[in-house]
Design an enzyme around this catalytic site. Sequence first.
Site, PDB file in Angstrom:
ATOM      1  N   ALA A 235      71.592  19.007  24.654  1.00 19.28           N
ATOM      2  CA  ALA A 235      71.272  18.107  25.766  1.00 19.28           C
ATOM      3  C   ALA A 235      70.896  16.734  25.221  1.00 19.28           C
ATOM      4  O   ALA A 235      71.753  15.878  25.034  1.00 19.28           O
ATOM      5  CB  ALA A 235      70.143  18.708  26.609  1.00 19.28           C
ATOM      6  N   GLU A 265      69.749   9.046  16.180  1.00 21.63           N
ATOM      7  CA  GLU A 265      71.165   9.292  15.889  1.00 21.63           C
ATOM      8  C   GLU A 265      71.832   7.992  15.470  1.00 21.63           C
ATOM      9  O   GLU A 265      71.616   6.964  16.118  1.00 21.63           O
ATOM     10  CB  GLU A 265      71.865   9.870  17.127  1.00 21.63           C
ATOM     11  CG  GLU A 265      71.373  11.261  17.499  1.00 21.63           C
ATOM     12  CD  GLU A 265      72.153  11.871  18.658  1.00 21.63           C
ATOM     13  OE1 GLU A 265      73.172  11.275  19.096  1.00 21.63           O
ATOM     14  OE2 GLU A 265      71.758  12.942  19.138  1.00 21.63           O
ATOM     15  N   HIS A 286      76.082  15.657  17.192  1.00 21.49           N
ATOM     16  CA  HIS A 286      76.341  15.322  18.597  1.00 21.49           C
ATOM     17  C   HIS A 286      77.825  15.519  18.928  1.00 21.49           C
ATOM     18  O   HIS A 286      78.483  14.631  19.478  1.00 21.49           O
ATOM     19  CB  HIS A 286      75.916  13.889  18.907  1.00 21.49           C
ATOM     20  CG  HIS A 286      75.578  13.678  20.354  1.00 21.49           C
ATOM     21  ND1 HIS A 286      74.543  12.892  20.782  1.00 21.49           N
ATOM     22  CD2 HIS A 286      76.151  14.162  21.488  1.00 21.49           C
ATOM     23  CE1 HIS A 286      74.483  12.883  22.097  1.00 21.49           C
ATOM     24  NE2 HIS A 286      75.458  13.666  22.560  1.00 21.49           N
ATOM     25  N   ALA A 288      78.971  18.686  20.357  1.00 17.50           N
ATOM     26  CA  ALA A 288      79.176  19.851  21.234  1.00 17.50           C
ATOM     27  C   ALA A 288      80.174  19.564  22.344  1.00 17.50           C
ATOM     28  O   ALA A 288      80.990  20.419  22.693  1.00 17.50           O
ATOM     29  CB  ALA A 288      77.841  20.309  21.838  1.00 17.50           C
ATOM     30  N   GLY A 289      80.121  18.382  22.893  1.00 15.19           N
ATOM     31  CA  GLY A 289      81.011  18.050  24.002  1.00 15.19           C
ATOM     32  C   GLY A 289      82.323  17.425  23.585  1.00 15.19           C
ATOM     33  O   GLY A 289      83.131  17.054  24.441  1.00 15.19           O
TER      34      GLY A 289
END
Length: 313
Positions: A235, A265, A286, A288-289
Amino acid sequence: MPKIVISEFMDEAAIAGELGGFATLYDPGLVDRPADLMAALAGADALVVRNRTQVNAALLAAAPDLKVVGRLGVGLDNIDLAACRARGIAVYPATGANDVAVAEYVIGTAMLLLRGAYGATDAVAAGTWPRNALMGREIAGKRLGLVGFGAIARETARRAVALGMQVAAHDPLLPAEDPAWRPAYGTIARLDLDTLLAGSDVLSLHVPLTPETRGMIDARALARMPAGAVLINAARGEVIEVAAVAAALRGGHLGGAALDVFPQEPLDAAAGAVFRDLPNLILTPHIAGVTRESNVRVSAVTARAVRRHLSEG
């Protein structure tokens, strides 16, 4: 002719197919060159970003003609929405385009962490045969807790139920009468947060970053989780207290964690030191998507929204 600035990576076929009629500057390195980005925005009508470009007051001030911001993803915490509204700048996230990618990441890392057998390549190749040390756990029958029950969490739930998991969620913004709690594949238990934490073998976070969610998974929350539970955060990094997660892993209370997002990040060596030598930990940048398929979908959805806004405006 409107000028479109794209400051982070995007599917180039979507740029050519959807934005071919516009003057477009595509430079995915602009996110790391703030001065160049501000200069490029001087005459821009549209800006397309992912999560790293900070669309704040200073950036908006450098773009006096800006009419629309396209977000290659769904989180909007890197965009000053109030400032955009005040200027009449439309903001279009790529809602739904990366749901499958994140759901698969959650299920995949949950299976990996529960089973615990997939890091044995070097030991097996060396002839040590560590079979007795690698007796992991099955995902079937485990309890999945979802903090937030939006579109991505629902995709995750559907896959989890198909694998034989029991699924519950906490989402105070989703009324009890909403049909999302009663999908065709089975009912999702609607729980308060403390009950969800106490009953989850796998806990996955699916909330935006708000004052209410910042730091919500802290030492107290982790202590409520069952011993050996697995935590997955795709998230926002600030939703968890990183030091508390590290301590719970090191102490053995958490059985594993997969973290795709971080308060800072990109993560540098100093910020990453807290994760050094922790057991059963997966760190990803970052991603995952972001799959090849979701990048195409996200890029197309965002490019179409920007084109439509500029064409109709």
